[in-house]
Design a protein around this motif. Structure first.
Motif, PDB file in Angstrom:
ATOM      1  N   GLU A  36      54.133  73.119  27.036  1.00  0.00           N
ATOM      2  CA  GLU A  36      53.048  72.766  27.952  1.00  0.00           C
ATOM      3  C   GLU A  36      52.044  73.912  28.082  1.00  0.00           C
ATOM      4  O   GLU A  36      50.839  73.687  28.162  1.00  0.00           O
ATOM      5  CB  GLU A  36      53.624  72.411  29.337  1.00  0.00           C
ATOM      6  N   LEU A  40      48.063  73.576  27.318  1.00  0.00           N
ATOM      7  CA  LEU A  40      47.012  73.932  28.277  1.00  0.00           C
ATOM      8  C   LEU A  40      46.085  75.002  27.712  1.00  0.00           C
ATOM      9  O   LEU A  40      44.872  74.963  27.924  1.00  0.00           O
ATOM     10  CB  LEU A  40      47.627  74.414  29.592  1.00  0.00           C
ATOM     11  N   TYR A  44      42.034  74.524  27.150  1.00  0.00           N
ATOM     12  CA  TYR A  44      41.013  75.387  27.737  1.00  0.00           C
ATOM     13  C   TYR A  44      40.479  76.435  26.765  1.00  0.00           C
ATOM     14  O   TYR A  44      39.811  77.380  27.177  1.00  0.00           O
ATOM     15  CB  TYR A  44      41.556  76.081  28.989  1.00  0.00           C
TER      16      TYR A  44
END
Length: 176
Positions: A36, A40, A44
């Motif tokens: 995860e 992420l 980003y």
């Protein structure tokens, strides 16, 4: 898709067990996993790259602005050499001369900050509106930015003002 929290102690054994269980219940679907945190970070990555680019160009803009401010302060000091010499002869202190030379620059920077605050507020609100979780814009951010701006300007102009104030007034006035 399945989200699983794993303990780092038996990571490889747990992963093998998850793969066996996946194949048991969903044999026609391939087993794959990703962290995860990495997902992420990938999500980003564009924002991180944009942030780095903004930092680079902001630093470059600040450097060019300081060079311009230094040149303008040097030019102003040169133009006011006789005035500074007369003021020193009449008893002006070093701090009075520095304040005299810095006052007009500080006023201009104050006006520039007043103009920049609403523009920055609107731009940042539009940029932050794209995020699900976001922080608000607090007034202290704008005051901190203004404080940094004033500090940089005072050091830039103050150096030139100090140099002019330290000059011998006789040199400035000997040809008059």
């Amino acid at each position: 898709h399945l989200g699983v929290k794993l303990k780092p102690e038996n990571f490889s054994e747990t992963l093998v067990h998850l793969e066996k269980s996946w194949k048991q219940f969903l044999p026609n679907r391939p087993f794959g996993f990703e962290f995860e945190e990495q997902r992420l970070t990938d999500l980003y990555a564009a924002e991180i790259q944009l942030g780095n680019l903004v930092q680079l160009f902001a630093g470059l803009a600040i450097f060019v602005a300081c060079l311009g401010l230094f040149g303008l302060a040097s030019f102003t000091a040169e133009q006011r050499t006789k005035e500074i010499g007369v003021r020193k002869v009449l008893g002006a202190t070093l701090s009075q001369i520095i304040v005299l030379m810095s006052r007009e620059f500080i006023a201009l920077i104050f006006i520039a900050n007043i103009i920049a605050w609403p523009l920055a507020y609107v731009a940042m609100n539009q940029w932050l509106a794209d995020f699900t979780y976001r922080m608000g814009l607090h007034p202290w951010i704008f005051f901190a930015g203004s404080g940094i701006t004033f500090t940089i300007a005072l050091f830039t102009v103050g150096y030139q003002a100090y140099k002019s104030a330290q000059a011998n007034p006789v040199d400035a006035l000997k040809y008059e």
